[in-house]
Design a protein around this motif. Structure first.
Motif, PDB file in Angstrom:
ATOM      1  N   LEU A 209      31.892  36.618  39.367  1.00 40.40           N
ATOM      2  CA  LEU A 209      30.937  37.025  38.342  1.00 40.40           C
ATOM      3  C   LEU A 209      30.872  38.533  38.164  1.00 40.40           C
ATOM      4  O   LEU A 209      30.654  39.026  37.055  1.00 40.40           O
ATOM      5  CB  LEU A 209      29.543  36.495  38.689  1.00 40.40           C
ATOM      6  CG  LEU A 209      29.401  34.979  38.874  1.00 40.40           C
ATOM      7  CD1 LEU A 209      27.955  34.631  39.202  1.00 40.40           C
ATOM      8  CD2 LEU A 209      29.863  34.231  37.638  1.00 40.40           C
ATOM      9  N   ARG A 221      30.263  32.733  41.885  1.00 38.33           N
ATOM     10  CA  ARG A 221      29.562  31.458  41.723  1.00 38.33           C
ATOM     11  C   ARG A 221      30.524  30.357  42.156  1.00 38.33           C
ATOM     12  O   ARG A 221      31.663  30.310  41.690  1.00 38.33           O
ATOM     13  CB  ARG A 221      29.112  31.232  40.282  1.00 38.33           C
ATOM     14  CG  ARG A 221      28.171  30.027  40.125  1.00 38.33           C
ATOM     15  CD  ARG A 221      27.835  29.721  38.675  1.00 38.33           C
ATOM     16  NE  ARG A 221      27.277  30.847  37.961  1.00 38.33           N
ATOM     17  CZ  ARG A 221      26.002  31.210  38.020  1.00 38.33           C
ATOM     18  NH1 ARG A 221      25.156  30.537  38.775  1.00 38.33           N
ATOM     19  NH2 ARG A 221      25.564  32.246  37.316  1.00 38.33           N
ATOM     20  N   ILE A 230      25.185  31.123  43.933  1.00 33.66           N
ATOM     21  CA  ILE A 230      25.659  32.502  43.874  1.00 33.66           C
ATOM     22  C   ILE A 230      25.905  32.983  45.296  1.00 33.66           C
ATOM     23  O   ILE A 230      25.042  32.853  46.168  1.00 33.66           O
ATOM     24  CB  ILE A 230      24.660  33.413  43.153  1.00 33.66           C
ATOM     25  CG1 ILE A 230      24.602  33.056  41.669  1.00 33.66           C
ATOM     26  CG2 ILE A 230      25.041  34.884  43.322  1.00 33.66           C
ATOM     27  CD1 ILE A 230      23.631  33.891  40.874  1.00 33.66           C
ATOM     28  N   VAL A 253      18.971  29.751  35.392  1.00 30.75           N
ATOM     29  CA  VAL A 253      20.348  30.173  35.625  1.00 30.75           C
ATOM     30  C   VAL A 253      20.353  31.682  35.804  1.00 30.75           C
ATOM     31  O   VAL A 253      19.907  32.420  34.915  1.00 30.75           O
ATOM     32  CB  VAL A 253      21.263  29.763  34.454  1.00 30.75           C
ATOM     33  CG1 VAL A 253      22.675  30.308  34.665  1.00 30.75           C
ATOM     34  CG2 VAL A 253      21.295  28.248  34.297  1.00 30.75           C
ATOM     35  N   THR A 255      22.410  35.218  36.336  1.00 32.30           N
ATOM     36  CA  THR A 255      23.706  35.818  36.034  1.00 32.30           C
ATOM     37  C   THR A 255      23.657  37.296  36.386  1.00 32.30           C
ATOM     38  O   THR A 255      22.906  38.056  35.769  1.00 32.30           O
ATOM     39  CB  THR A 255      24.069  35.657  34.547  1.00 32.30           C
ATOM     40  OG1 THR A 255      24.011  34.275  34.187  1.00 32.30           O
ATOM     41  CG2 THR A 255      25.462  36.190  34.279  1.00 32.30           C
ATOM     42  N   PHE A 257      24.678  41.122  36.210  1.00 32.63           N
ATOM     43  CA  PHE A 257      25.308  41.883  35.133  1.00 32.63           C
ATOM     44  C   PHE A 257      25.573  43.336  35.494  1.00 32.63           C
ATOM     45  O   PHE A 257      26.283  44.030  34.752  1.00 32.63           O
ATOM     46  CB  PHE A 257      24.479  41.808  33.843  1.00 32.63           C
ATOM     47  CG  PHE A 257      23.095  42.408  33.940  1.00 32.63           C
ATOM     48  CD1 PHE A 257      22.877  43.747  33.673  1.00 32.63           C
ATOM     49  CD2 PHE A 257      22.008  41.614  34.278  1.00 32.63           C
ATOM     50  CE1 PHE A 257      21.604  44.296  33.754  1.00 32.63           C
ATOM     51  CE2 PHE A 257      20.725  42.148  34.352  1.00 32.63           C
ATOM     52  CZ  PHE A 257      20.527  43.490  34.094  1.00 32.63           C
ATOM     53  N   LEU A 274      20.171  41.050  37.980  1.00 32.69           N
ATOM     54  CA  LEU A 274      20.485  39.714  37.497  1.00 32.69           C
ATOM     55  C   LEU A 274      19.577  39.337  36.343  1.00 32.69           C
ATOM     56  O   LEU A 274      18.373  39.646  36.353  1.00 32.69           O
ATOM     57  CB  LEU A 274      20.332  38.663  38.613  1.00 32.69           C
ATOM     58  CG  LEU A 274      21.145  38.867  39.879  1.00 32.69           C
ATOM     59  CD1 LEU A 274      20.266  39.474  40.967  1.00 32.69           C
ATOM     60  CD2 LEU A 274      21.739  37.557  40.367  1.00 32.69           C
ATOM     61  N   ARG A 275      20.148  38.669  35.381  1.00 31.83           N
ATOM     62  CA  ARG A 275      19.394  38.074  34.286  1.00 31.83           C
ATOM     63  C   ARG A 275      19.095  36.630  34.652  1.00 31.83           C
ATOM     64  O   ARG A 275      19.974  35.899  35.108  1.00 31.83           O
ATOM     65  CB  ARG A 275      20.210  38.133  33.002  1.00 31.83           C
ATOM     66  CG  ARG A 275      19.665  37.297  31.873  1.00 31.83           C
ATOM     67  CD  ARG A 275      20.573  37.346  30.656  1.00 31.83           C
ATOM     68  NE  ARG A 275      20.139  36.421  29.625  1.00 31.83           N
ATOM     69  CZ  ARG A 275      20.662  36.362  28.409  1.00 31.83           C
ATOM     70  NH1 ARG A 275      21.648  37.189  28.076  1.00 31.83           N
ATOM     71  NH2 ARG A 275      20.215  35.497  27.526  1.00 31.83           N
ATOM     72  N   GLY A 306      20.955  41.005  29.448  1.00 29.07           N
ATOM     73  CA  GLY A 306      22.274  40.958  30.044  1.00 29.07           C
ATOM     74  C   GLY A 306      23.012  42.274  29.985  1.00 29.07           C
ATOM     75  O   GLY A 306      24.123  42.378  30.480  1.00 29.07           O
TER      76      GLY A 306
END
Length: 376
Positions: A209, A221, A230, A253, A255, A257, A274-275, A306
């Protein structure tokens, strides 16, 4: 770093991407009525106050077009035109927009997208040819050659894309083959030599990621534990991948960035942004791999979710646009790190994460069939 479409009361924006050095950003923008279609927009972030410059062409852009800011202030755009993908450089020229065509990539049934920016100012793209089942990495812009040049071919369909160094040599791609996804490293200086990077088990789907080249921190991930989790590891380390319990958030979720640069000897101390997307909207978290908790922050109104950039001293800068401020950034100080012994996964014996041979031959030590560690 690229963000998805965001609504404001004035302008809608999509594909927000920040240059690697944080000097500029670019996106596609659309007015509140949408009558004029999409147009490229450049953000200047390096001065005392951010500001935008619209770069409309002779006709509206398709939302599927991509834009990338370059360190010299120009914007690279990738457009789908008939059976090809055209590439052009955009720049402001007084009241208008200058445009320089720099070549095309194969089209037809092929796919093409721009890869993340790098600090050198070169630009790269990734294509996939379904007829041949081959992905290709292209150099699409540098100061020496304005025409796209194919650097590497990788069997299979590749996604993702993260730079493992700052020179644009080692690129990590998530390759789909035989029903599973594994991350491979492509050495663009060795005729596109491909080597495994992330293979936790034979059956697991393992995706990279985020990578932070200074410290070697890798955020992944994987479903190796039986569910998508993660995890984190260190490039060149023989320690196992670790999976963060504090990042298991029901109905959301997460993610990553952006990761803090400059932490050469302390990958576990890098602040990671993280978003989080869940039923109640989008929120923001900051986490350090060496700690057992994440800090949850209130994102600014109109955050281009993001998108963001860390400074080496631990300041997170987020872009936003709302009715009260059509172009702005807000800064967050990273929560203070909690002192603790270095957990497994750090660089061996305190040495900086590095390529096993100094980067001359094999670029990585793959995390393959490693014992799984959890809890941090």
């Amino acid at each position: 770093m690229t963000a998805c479409a965001t609504e404001t009361t004035t302008v809608r924006r999509a594909g927000f991407t920040i240059a690697a050095d944080g000097s500029y950003a670019a996106c596609l923008a659309q007015g509140p009525e949408g009558d004029d279609g999409w147009y490229p927009e450049r953000w200047t972030l390096g001065g005392p106050e951010p500001y935008t410059v619209p770069l409309p062409g002779n006709q509206p852009e398709e939302q599927c077009s991509e834009v990338m800011p370059l360190p010299d202030g120009r914007v690279l755009i990738r457009r789908r035109v008939a059976d090809r993908f055209d590439l052009a450089l955009l720049y402001p020229t007084g009241p208008g927009t200058g445009e320089l065509l720099v070549g095309s990539l194969p089209g037809g049934e092929a796919e093409a997208r721009l890869l993340p920016p790098i600090a050198s100012g070169e630009a790269y793209a990734l294509t996939y040819d379904p007829a041949r089942e081959v992905s290709a990495v292209w150099l699409v812009h540098d100061d020496r050659d304005l025409r796209p040049r194919r650097l590497a071919e990788v069997p299979g369909r590749c996604g993702g894309g993260a730079w493992l160094d700052r020179a644009g040599r080692l690129l990590a791609l998530d390759r789909e083959a035989e029903g599973t996804v594994k991350t491979v490293a492509v050495d663009l200086e060795r005729a596109g030599a491909v080597s495994p990077l992330l293979q936790i088990t034979e059956e697991s789907n393992d995706r990279l990621l985020l990578a932070e080249p200074d410290s070697g921190l890798l955020i992944v991930r994987s479903d190796a534990t039986g569910e998508d989790r993660i995890g984190w590891g260190v490039l060149g380390s023989r320690q196992p991948m670790r999976f963060a319990e504090c990042l298991r958030v029901p109905d959301a979720v997460l993610t990553p960035f952006a990761a803090q640069p400059g932490q050469v000897l302390m990958p576990e101390a890098c602040a990671v942004a993280l978003r989080a997307d869940g039923p109640h909207g989008t929120s923001l978290a900051v986490w350090r791999p060496g700690e057992r908790r994440a800090s949850w922050l209130s994102a600014p109104e109109g955050w281009l979710a993001g998108a963001g950039l860390w400074s080496a001293r631990g300041v997170l800068r987020l872009p936003y646009a709302c009715a009260h401020c059509p172009c702005g950034t807000v800064e967050y100080e990273a929560p203070a790190a909690v002192s603790s012994p270095s957990p497994a996964g750090s660089a061996a014996e305190g040495a900086p994460p590095a390529f096993p041979d100094g980067g001359r031959t094999s670029p990585v030590l793959p995390l393959q069939k490693a014992p799984l560690a959890t809890g941090s």
